[in-house]
Design a protein around this motif. Structure first.
Motif, PDB file in Angstrom:
ATOM      1  N   PRO A   1       0.816  -1.222   0.000  1.00  0.00           N
ATOM      2  CA  PRO A   1       0.000   0.000   0.000  1.00  0.00           C
ATOM      3  C   PRO A   1       0.849   1.273   0.000  1.00  0.00           C
ATOM      4  O   PRO A   1       1.926   1.324   0.595  1.00  0.00           O
ATOM      5  N   TYR A   2       0.371   2.296  -0.719  1.00  0.00           N
ATOM      6  CA  TYR A   2       1.009   3.616  -0.640  1.00  0.00           C
ATOM      7  C   TYR A   2       0.748   4.237   0.728  1.00  0.00           C
ATOM      8  O   TYR A   2       1.608   4.877   1.323  1.00  0.00           O
ATOM      9  N   VAL A   3      -0.490   4.089   1.206  1.00  0.00           N
ATOM     10  CA  VAL A   3      -0.863   4.624   2.519  1.00  0.00           C
ATOM     11  C   VAL A   3      -0.906   3.457   3.500  1.00  0.00           C
ATOM     12  O   VAL A   3      -1.764   2.581   3.404  1.00  0.00           O
ATOM     13  N   ILE A   4       0.036   3.427   4.422  1.00  0.00           N
ATOM     14  CA  ILE A   4       0.165   2.280   5.316  1.00  0.00           C
ATOM     15  C   ILE A   4      -0.953   2.252   6.352  1.00  0.00           C
ATOM     16  O   ILE A   4      -1.455   1.203   6.727  1.00  0.00           O
ATOM     17  N   SER A   5      -1.393   3.421   6.821  1.00  0.00           N
ATOM     18  CA  SER A   5      -2.414   3.489   7.860  1.00  0.00           C
ATOM     19  C   SER A   5      -3.816   3.439   7.259  1.00  0.00           C
ATOM     20  O   SER A   5      -4.073   3.981   6.184  1.00  0.00           O
ATOM     21  N   THR A   6      -4.734   2.794   7.978  1.00  0.00           N
ATOM     22  CA  THR A   6      -6.148   2.781   7.573  1.00  0.00           C
ATOM     23  C   THR A   6      -7.019   3.462   8.631  1.00  0.00           C
ATOM     24  O   THR A   6      -8.225   3.272   8.662  1.00  0.00           O
ATOM     25  N   LEU A   7      -6.389   4.269   9.497  1.00  0.00           N
ATOM     26  CA  LEU A   7      -7.128   4.919  10.584  1.00  0.00           C
ATOM     27  C   LEU A   7      -8.158   5.920  10.064  1.00  0.00           C
ATOM     28  O   LEU A   7      -9.143   6.219  10.751  1.00  0.00           O
ATOM     29  N   HIS A   8      -7.927   6.428   8.853  1.00  0.00           N
ATOM     30  CA  HIS A   8      -8.855   7.419   8.292  1.00  0.00           C
ATOM     31  C   HIS A   8     -10.092   6.763   7.695  1.00  0.00           C
ATOM     32  O   HIS A   8     -11.020   7.464   7.284  1.00  0.00           O
ATOM     33  N   LEU A   9     -10.132   5.432   7.646  1.00  0.00           N
ATOM     34  CA  LEU A   9     -11.275   4.727   7.069  1.00  0.00           C
ATOM     35  C   LEU A   9     -12.255   4.303   8.158  1.00  0.00           C
ATOM     36  O   LEU A   9     -11.852   3.990   9.280  1.00  0.00           O
ATOM     37  N   SER A  10     -13.525   4.257   7.767  1.00  0.00           N
ATOM     38  CA  SER A  10     -14.530   3.758   8.703  1.00  0.00           C
ATOM     39  C   SER A  10     -14.457   2.233   8.748  1.00  0.00           C
ATOM     40  O   SER A  10     -13.790   1.592   7.922  1.00  0.00           O
ATOM     41  N   GLU A  11     -15.138   1.643   9.705  1.00  0.00           N
ATOM     42  CA  GLU A  11     -15.116   0.181   9.838  1.00  0.00           C
ATOM     43  C   GLU A  11     -15.667  -0.497   8.580  1.00  0.00           C
ATOM     44  O   GLU A  11     -15.123  -1.502   8.114  1.00  0.00           O
TER      45      GLU A  11
ATOM     46  N   ASN B   1     -14.758  -3.350   3.303  1.00  0.00           N
ATOM     47  CA  ASN B   1     -14.847  -3.406   1.846  1.00  0.00           C
ATOM     48  C   ASN B   1     -13.481  -3.314   1.186  1.00  0.00           C
ATOM     49  O   ASN B   1     -13.227  -3.943   0.156  1.00  0.00           O
ATOM     50  N   ASN B   2     -12.590  -2.519   1.795  1.00  0.00           N
ATOM     51  CA  ASN B   2     -11.228  -2.413   1.266  1.00  0.00           C
ATOM     52  C   ASN B   2     -10.526  -3.771   1.301  1.00  0.00           C
ATOM     53  O   ASN B   2      -9.825  -4.155   0.357  1.00  0.00           O
ATOM     54  N   ASN B   3     -10.739  -4.498   2.378  1.00  0.00           N
ATOM     55  CA  ASN B   3     -10.158  -5.841   2.488  1.00  0.00           C
ATOM     56  C   ASN B   3     -10.729  -6.778   1.418  1.00  0.00           C
ATOM     57  O   ASN B   3     -10.018  -7.624   0.879  1.00  0.00           O
ATOM     58  N   ALA B   4     -12.035  -6.605   1.129  1.00  0.00           N
ATOM     59  CA  ALA B   4     -12.651  -7.421   0.084  1.00  0.00           C
ATOM     60  C   ALA B   4     -12.043  -7.106  -1.281  1.00  0.00           C
ATOM     61  O   ALA B   4     -11.754  -8.009  -2.074  1.00  0.00           O
ATOM     62  N   TYR B   5     -11.824  -5.822  -1.569  1.00  0.00           N
ATOM     63  CA  TYR B   5     -11.201  -5.433  -2.837  1.00  0.00           C
ATOM     64  C   TYR B   5      -9.771  -5.980  -2.930  1.00  0.00           C
ATOM     65  O   TYR B   5      -9.346  -6.464  -3.983  1.00  0.00           O
ATOM     66  N   LEU B   6      -9.035  -5.895  -1.837  1.00  0.00           N
ATOM     67  CA  LEU B   6      -7.670  -6.422  -1.828  1.00  0.00           C
ATOM     68  C   LEU B   6      -7.669  -7.927  -2.074  1.00  0.00           C
ATOM     69  O   LEU B   6      -6.812  -8.460  -2.793  1.00  0.00           O
ATOM     70  N   GLN B   7      -8.643  -8.618  -1.475  1.00  0.00           N
ATOM     71  CA  GLN B   7      -8.734 -10.062  -1.672  1.00  0.00           C
ATOM     72  C   GLN B   7      -9.043 -10.394  -3.131  1.00  0.00           C
ATOM     73  O   GLN B   7      -8.556 -11.395  -3.664  1.00  0.00           O
ATOM     74  N   MET B   8      -9.826  -9.537  -3.786  1.00  0.00           N
ATOM     75  CA  MET B   8     -10.101  -9.753  -5.210  1.00  0.00           C
ATOM     76  C   MET B   8      -8.825  -9.661  -6.035  1.00  0.00           C
ATOM     77  O   MET B   8      -8.562 -10.506  -6.903  1.00  0.00           O
TER      78      MET B   8
END
Length: 499
Positions: free
Chosen positions: A17-27, A32-39
């Motif tokens: 990832p370019y942005v290492i932190s995911t603190l700015h994302l909601s739960e 959903n981001n994890n689902a996209y990464l899994q795809m």
């Protein structure tokens, strides 16, 4: 190696990832981001991806020979055949700046097997390169037929190569879904009925497909292996009629009812088809270039083979056409007359084409190919038929319960779906679509009814009228619920969500 250049297979990948932190994302966004990464990882983990630092793996040997010196000086990603570059969308940002061209490496998806063989102490290189097209790429039942641009599902270009002391030979074939608008949506039935979409302009897009194929390859010999009766027969008749109406002199249609002709293990009947195609094969020819640069022959046209999936029957026929050319090329090189005279070489040949069948099938349907016992041994066996049964059941499960996710993964990887800014906040994420209430209710009822029926069968010490009535009730519940689930089968299938 091809023409002295190294070809590599990707064995593992990593997503950084370019942005290492995911603190700015909601739960919900993290989920959903994890689902996209899994795809993305699902596509990257699908065998096999290949590349070369020096050889243009997206083009056939003949196309490369026909190019200008200026073309060969262009960066690989700029001169690659875009039909077969699977990371073209991922390279877009990098390719916008010339100083980053060295990071733009075109990658193909399909199957490559190249080896050195020895016959009577004579060494020569041979193998095949299969390139899957990115246009209308997808999974077995969710991607069928043609689109409005003339691209067909499961389109694969397969090139057989032979090299000997600097002399080079190439023979190219293609496969692709029947070039009409049709669908075969999974619905929990073992074999969903293929349906021709009546209101579409089949002739225009089919003609557009043939024009593109003639531009790339020359004359088209259409080898259609689907059943000529039943649901497949509707597609066969429509395909035949469209080709007849288009009436292009560079297109010839040859139908062969594979299952009807070869029933009861009569696979020798395939020689009937080979005899029908012999004159076409002689006219089409193959590419043969001597070490001094003399062009002995060029391939003018291709066999475009299809069955319903363009997998199992298709690969059997393609391997037989390739074998005929292989024998002729080795005879021209004065290596041998027929590979049948050298059992170990014939075994190698069959093994390579069997591997090609399995890999292309895994990429499209999720399982290995069917009928590979014939490709591997030249004979159809009962054990092979049993293995086909296991693969068919596995296909049934994957096509109904996991291919929606795989289809979405392909759409995301190839850039046909682009994640929108503000998903889950300003706009709804398509991954969050809700199921109908039947999705959970009826399977639960079926589970309870099945458990109660089994309990009433095995538990009582003696069967009274009351017990028999209970068995009848729960049996009726199982039958009724199961019939309801099948009737609403499309609601229980894992459907694509992104497009």
């Amino acid at each position: 190696m091809i023409a002295g250049e190294h070809i590599y297979e990707i064995t593992s990948t990593d997503v950084i990832p370019y942005v290492i932190s995911t603190l700015h994302l909601s739960e919900k966004q993290i989920q959903n981001n994890n689902a996209y990464l899994q795809m993305i990882k699902t596509v990257l983990n699908t065998p096999h991806f290949y590349f070369s630092y020096t050889y243009d793996l997206s083009h056939t040997m003949q196309r490369l020979h026909n190019t200008t010196p200026e073309f060969l000086q262009m960066p690989l990603h700029e001169r690659a055949d875009t039909r077969f570059v699977w990371n073209s969308f991922l390279m877009q940002d990098l390719a916008s700046s010339p100083e980053q061209y060295k990071f733009c490496l075109p990658i193909i998806h399909g199957y490559v097997e190249l080896m050195t063989a020895f016959v009577n102490s004579i060494a020569f290189n041979w193998g095949i390169v299969s390139r899957r097209a990115i246009h209308r790429a997808g999974t077995r039942l969710f991607s069928r037929g043609i689109d409005s641009n003339g691209n067909v599902s499961n389109y694969v270009e397969t090139e057989q190569l032979v090299e000997f002391n600097g002399d080079r030979s190439s023979f190219v074939q293609t496969r692709g879904s029947i070039p009409l608008f049709w669908q075969q949506i999974p619905n929990l039935k073992y074999k969903p009925k293929p349906l021709l979409i009546q209101h579409e302009d089949h002739q225009t897009v089919c003609s557009r497909h043939f024009d593109a194929q003639i531009f790339h390859y020359g004359k088209q010999v259409l080898v259609n292996l689907v059943n000529q009766h039943g649901p497949e027969g509707v597609l066969e008749k429509a395909y035949r009629d469209i080709v007849h109406r288009i009436n292009n002199p560079d297109v010839r249609y040859e139908a062969f009812d594979f299952h009807a002709e070869c029933r009861r293990m009569r696979w020798d009947r395939l020689n009937v088809l080979m005899d029908r195609l012999a004159q076409d094969q002689e006219q089409i020819g193959y590419f043969l270039l001597l070490r001094d640069g003399t062009l002995i022959s060029a391939q003018d046209g291709v066999f475009r083979t299809n069955c319903i999936d363009c997998l199992d029957r298709t690969n059997v026929v393609q391997s037989m056409l390739a074998k005929r050319v292989f024998n002729e090329v080795l005879s021209k090189f004065n290596i041998l007359t027929k590979i049948e005279e050298h059992p170990f070489l014939e075994d190698f040949f069959r093994q390579v084409w069997t591997n090609n069948a399995d890999v292309i099938s895994i990429q499209y349907s999720g399982t290995g190919a069917l009928k590979t016992d014939f490709t591997r041994t030249g004979k159809r066996s009962k054990i092979g038929a049993l293995k086909d049964g296991v693969n068919s059941l596995t296909r049934y499960y994957k096509n109904n319960f996991s291919d929606g996710f795989r289809q979405d993964a392909t759409e995301l990887f190839l850039g046909r779906y682009i994640i929108q800014e503000g998903e889950c906040t300003l706009i709804q994420c398509p991954l969050e679509s809700e199921r109908n209430w039947r999705y959970a209710t009826f399977p639960l009822v079926l589970l309870v009814a099945s458990a109660m029926l089994v309990a009433h069968i095995i538990m009582p010490s003696r069967y009274t009228t009351e017990v028999l009535l209970y068995m009848l009730f729960w049996g009726a519940m199982v039958s009724g619920t199961f019939a309801t689930i099948i009737h609403h089968g499309k609601q229980y299938v894992d459907k694509p969500k992104l497009l």
